[in-house]
Design a protein around this motif. Structure first.
Motif, PDB file in Angstrom:
ATOM      1  N   CYS A 169     -18.045  23.098  17.078  1.00 34.85           N
ATOM      2  CA  CYS A 169     -17.526  23.805  15.902  1.00 34.85           C
ATOM      3  C   CYS A 169     -18.605  23.989  14.832  1.00 34.85           C
ATOM      4  CB  CYS A 169     -16.339  23.041  15.323  1.00 34.85           C
ATOM      5  SG  CYS A 169     -15.704  23.858  13.852  1.00 34.85           S
TER       6      CYS A 169
ATOM      7  N   CYS B   7     -11.740  26.812   9.231  1.00 27.99           N
ATOM      8  CA  CYS B   7     -11.836  27.473  10.548  1.00 27.99           C
ATOM      9  C   CYS B   7     -12.140  28.959  10.370  1.00 27.99           C
ATOM     10  CB  CYS B   7     -10.534  27.282  11.318  1.00 27.99           C
ATOM     11  SG  CYS B   7     -10.556  28.164  12.880  1.00 27.99           S
TER      12      CYS B   7
ATOM     13  N   CYS C 276     -13.932  31.461  15.221  1.00 31.97           N
ATOM     14  CA  CYS C 276     -15.001  31.890  16.128  1.00 31.97           C
ATOM     15  C   CYS C 276     -14.616  31.645  17.589  1.00 31.97           C
ATOM     16  CB  CYS C 276     -16.299  31.169  15.802  1.00 31.97           C
ATOM     17  SG  CYS C 276     -16.236  29.411  16.152  1.00 31.97           S
ATOM     18  N   LEU C 277     -13.620  30.790  17.808  1.00 30.57           N
ATOM     19  CA  LEU C 277     -13.066  30.500  19.135  1.00 30.57           C
ATOM     20  C   LEU C 277     -14.036  29.760  20.054  1.00 30.57           C
ATOM     21  CD1 LEU C 277     -11.105  33.809  19.846  1.00 30.57           C
ATOM     22  CD2 LEU C 277     -10.409  31.841  18.521  1.00 30.57           C
TER      23      LEU C 277
ATOM     24  N   CYS D 293     -14.304  26.624  20.073  1.00 27.14           N
ATOM     25  CA  CYS D 293     -13.550  25.457  20.551  1.00 27.14           C
ATOM     26  C   CYS D 293     -12.645  25.851  21.727  1.00 27.14           C
ATOM     27  CB  CYS D 293     -12.747  24.838  19.412  1.00 27.14           C
ATOM     28  SG  CYS D 293     -11.701  26.012  18.557  1.00 27.14           S
TER      29      CYS D 293
END
Ligand code: SF4
Ligand code: SF4
Length: 477
Positions: free
Chosen positions: A265, A279, A282-283, A285
């Motif tokens: 992250c 958050c 950005c995906l 994770c």
């Protein structure tokens, strides 16, 4: 492209998809300022020439009423995007994220090997080693060069490249421009190398407003605690660090506690805690957990989905809900207004003032006469190149060809941006109205046009031609 792992199909990572988008966005930003159609740019807000170029149409500063519509379009677009996809703008389009990926993942990790892996963004390089210090200096120099290009590119939307490089020959005459470029470069060096994602978390105002735009169907990176287990308690305190400890409380908990989703992250958060302002969607994770769980033949515990689907388990996410449809309607409405304004744009400015003397009458041999009206035309060529202009007078029905322009007798040249004053004389030698009690005001239309561009660069203006009483015309008064 997707790949198979233990029977589970692993889709192309979001990271790779983001890279494609970054490359496209970067190419567009770099190339767009260089593209012109008839000397007009796609977007240019030129303060030194007092022009706005939009979609290859040039507008004057008097037409700056378009700007609020553009800003509304931009903000509504970002807000609508947030309602649908959370902070997706941050992770997928924002230059801050693109620049951080270029600096951290490309320069520091891939090119110089200063960082070990793209998948671990939390492990900072060991700066006690001389080799790493040298690499850091190279990284800073490389980024400085790119920051300079990025700053110049940004300014090309205000000073077009053709002028920018001309001004570059005499930078001291254009210290505001080049001072801004240097200032922006210094900011980008500080921001990208030292401030990092703290900009997204603490500085960017967007992170503050985003949460009020979310609803239960907004899609974002979400950890499925029903499958993975409750790693954090309700007060957001971490309860477990090992899978076997989680499974004491929740025997079916699938989270391996590998923390791949945490180390990857960029904003240093643990998505298993739930939605957090930090958050940026950005995906990374999601990719990390997809890989981990894929090896176990299971789907990812972190998915790009909504509270409605994952947390509340009420059903499928609804994308076309009332709020989203309202944003779409507003955006389409604004685009239609902008398109209409753009299509009704006039490609030259023309003001017509009638001279204080109403008319002049001249007696000619054989009972003939001449009636003339004089006007002052103020014309401005709003295009970017020198052009020739002329006028045509359109009288009312039945008088066609009876009022002619005698001055100017031929076309004339107007350079861009300079107002040109022209004395225009209209003449008739016909008895347009036979009224011996009063002068007659005849409505006329003036058509002004650029030679060779008659169908595009043309404007029409209403005016009047004053025809005297018939006794004045005949000279019997
Ligand atoms: S939790 Fe971190 S890695 Fe996951 S989407 Fe948000 S910012 Fe990206
Ligand atoms: S990557 Fe998946 S399995 Fe690993 S800690 Fe995160 S949620 Fe759990």
């Amino acid at each position: 492209m997707s790949k198979e792992s233990s029977g589970i199909t692993i889709p192309t990572s979001w990271r790779v998809k983001r890279y494609y988008l970054f490359i496209i966005a970067t190419l567009i930003a770099l190339v767009l300022p260089w593209i012109t159609v008839d000397g007009n740019h796609f977007f240019l807000l030129s303060f030194d020439k007092l022009k706005l170029h939009l979609a290859f149409i040039q507008f004057d500063m008097q037409e700056l009423y378009l700007m609020p519509f553009l800003l509304m379009l931009m903000f509504l677009g970002i807000f609508g995007m947030t309602v649908v996809g959370g902070r997706v703008f941050c992770g997928w389009v924002c230059p801050q994220t693109v620049f951080r990926v270029i600096y951290r993942d490309l320069i520091e990790t891939k090119i110089l090997g200063l960082r070990k892996r793209i998948k671990n963004k939390q492990l900072e390089p060991d700066m006690s080693k001389t080799e790493n210090k040298v690499k850091k200096v190279i990284a800073v120099l490389l980024w400085t060069a790119l920051a300079l290009v990025a700053s110049a590119d940004f300014m090309w939307f205000f000073v077009p490249p053709e002028d920018f490089f001309t001004y570059l020959a005499n930078p001291t005459d254009h210290w505001t421009l080049f001072g801004t470029v240097i200032g922006l470069t210094l900011f980008l060096i500080y921001d990208i190398i030292f401030l990092k994602e703290d900009y997204c978390v603490y500085v960017c105002p967007y992170s503050r407003i985003q949460s009020v735009l979310y609803d239960e169907h907004t899609v974002m990176a979400l950890y499925d605690m029903h499958r993975g287990g409750h790693i954090y308690d309700e007060q957001h305190n971490k309860q477990f660090t090992k899978q076997k400890d989680i499974q004491v409380e929740e025997p079916h908990a699938e989270c391996t506690a590998c923390e791949s989703c945490v180390t990857v992250c960029p904003t240093h958060i643990d998505i298993r805690k739930g939605l957090q302002l930090e958050c940026i969607n950005c995906l990374e994770c999601v990719d990390a957990c997809t890989t981990v769980m894929g090896k176990l033949g299971k789907p990812s515990l972190v998915t790009w989905s909504s509270d409605y689907e994952i947390v509340d388990q009420k059903g499928k996410t609804q994308y076309f809900r009332t709020k989203v449809l309202a944003y779409i309607a507003l955006l389409v409405g604004l685009m239609i207004i902008l398109a209409m304004m753009g299509s009704t744009k006039e490609h030259m400015l023309l003001n017509i003032n009638k001279e204080t003397r109403l008319y002049s009458v001249k007696q000619m041999p054989d009972n003939k006469f001449r009636v003339e009206n004089a006007y002052e035309f103020l014309l401005q060529n709003t295009e970017s190149k020198k052009m020739k202009f002329y006028f045509e007078v359109i009288p009312p029905k039945g008088m066609e060809g009876k009022i002619i322009i005698t001055k100017p007798s031929k076309e004339f040249t107007a350079v861009p941006g300079i107002k040109k004053k022209k004395i225009v004389v209209l003449r008739t030698e016909e008895m347009l109205v036979d009224d011996d009690r009063q002068d007659t005001i005849i409505p006329i239309t003036i058509r002004a046009y650029a030679i060779g561009h008659e169908d595009k660069i043309v404007v029409f203006r209403k005016s009047t031609f004053v025809f005297p009483r018939s006794d004045i015309v005949r000279g019997t008064k």
